[in-house]
Write a protein that holds these residues in place. Sequence first.
Motif, PDB file in Angstrom:
ATOM      1  N   GLY A 112       1.024  -1.068  -0.138  1.00  0.00           N
ATOM      2  CA  GLY A 112       0.195   0.013   0.458  1.00  0.00           C
ATOM      3  C   GLY A 112       0.909   0.941  -0.118  1.00  0.00           C
ATOM      4  N   GLU A 148      -2.160   2.820   1.576  1.00  0.00           N
ATOM      5  CA  GLU A 148      -1.781   3.625   2.926  1.00  0.00           C
ATOM      6  C   GLU A 148      -1.181   4.725   3.270  1.00  0.00           C
ATOM      7  OE1 GLU A 148      -2.553   3.186   6.937  1.00  0.00           O
ATOM      8  OE2 GLU A 148      -4.453   2.475   5.388  1.00  0.00           O
ATOM      9  N   ARG A 149       0.442   4.788   2.376  1.00  0.00           N
ATOM     10  CA  ARG A 149       1.415   5.574   2.992  1.00  0.00           C
ATOM     11  C   ARG A 149       1.195   6.592   1.720  1.00  0.00           C
ATOM     12  NH1 ARG A 149       5.579   7.121   6.151  1.00  0.00           N
ATOM     13  NH2 ARG A 149       6.872   8.488   5.011  1.00  0.00           N
ATOM     14  N   ARG A 196      -3.273   7.505   5.123  1.00  0.00           N
ATOM     15  CA  ARG A 196      -5.198   7.491   4.826  1.00  0.00           C
ATOM     16  C   ARG A 196      -5.555   7.625   6.759  1.00  0.00           C
ATOM     17  NH1 ARG A 196      -8.617   3.896   3.066  1.00  0.00           N
ATOM     18  NH2 ARG A 196      -6.728   2.439   2.238  1.00  0.00           N
TER      19      ARG A 196
END
Length: 202
Positions: A112, A148-149, A196
């Motif tokens: 992610g 996510e990042r 996120r």
Amino acid sequence: MPYLVPPLIPAGRLADSAQPDLALGDDLLLRPWRETDAPAVLAAFTDPVIQHWHLRRADSEDEARDWIDAWRSAWYSETGAHWAVVRPASQDGGTGQVLGRVALRSLTPALGHAECAYWMLPAARGYGLAPRAVSVLTCWAFDEIGFERLELVHSVRNEASCRVAAKAGFALEGVRRRGHLHADGWHDMHVHARIRGDATTA
């Protein structure tokens, strides 16, 4: 040997669908690159400011078209996602003027993670377009794809990129010493990131 953690973004999440257009307010658009954009890419990579912060230059429209082909292919190999920042044809009399580029590169979908990159042509600078484009792309990456990042990395000497990162909500996390070799030598690099759940600025 099986992994203990399943991939955050399954393989095919990008490649199984066409790369979308992303609205940048009512007046601008992020859209996939086209071969007809080659003159704009050539102009960008012959611009001294863009050259100063990049490692490559384009010497012909044919070379620019090769880059565009690579950017388009990256979507289907899930190694990158590249958009042109444009003024839609209805807004500029029919030409669909290219103003800049925004991208996700160094994609690691299973974890992610990705890195944001961007540039703006000289005539498009100073209007806040880069942070707007980065913010819209970031929200799409988190909300639609499941990243996510996202990182944003630039030379510590590049104050304009530092302002873009801050305006787009990317927190400064630290300095990567001698992180990038430019034409004028080694540069320390600022590392910014959004994860996120961080406050959105788009």
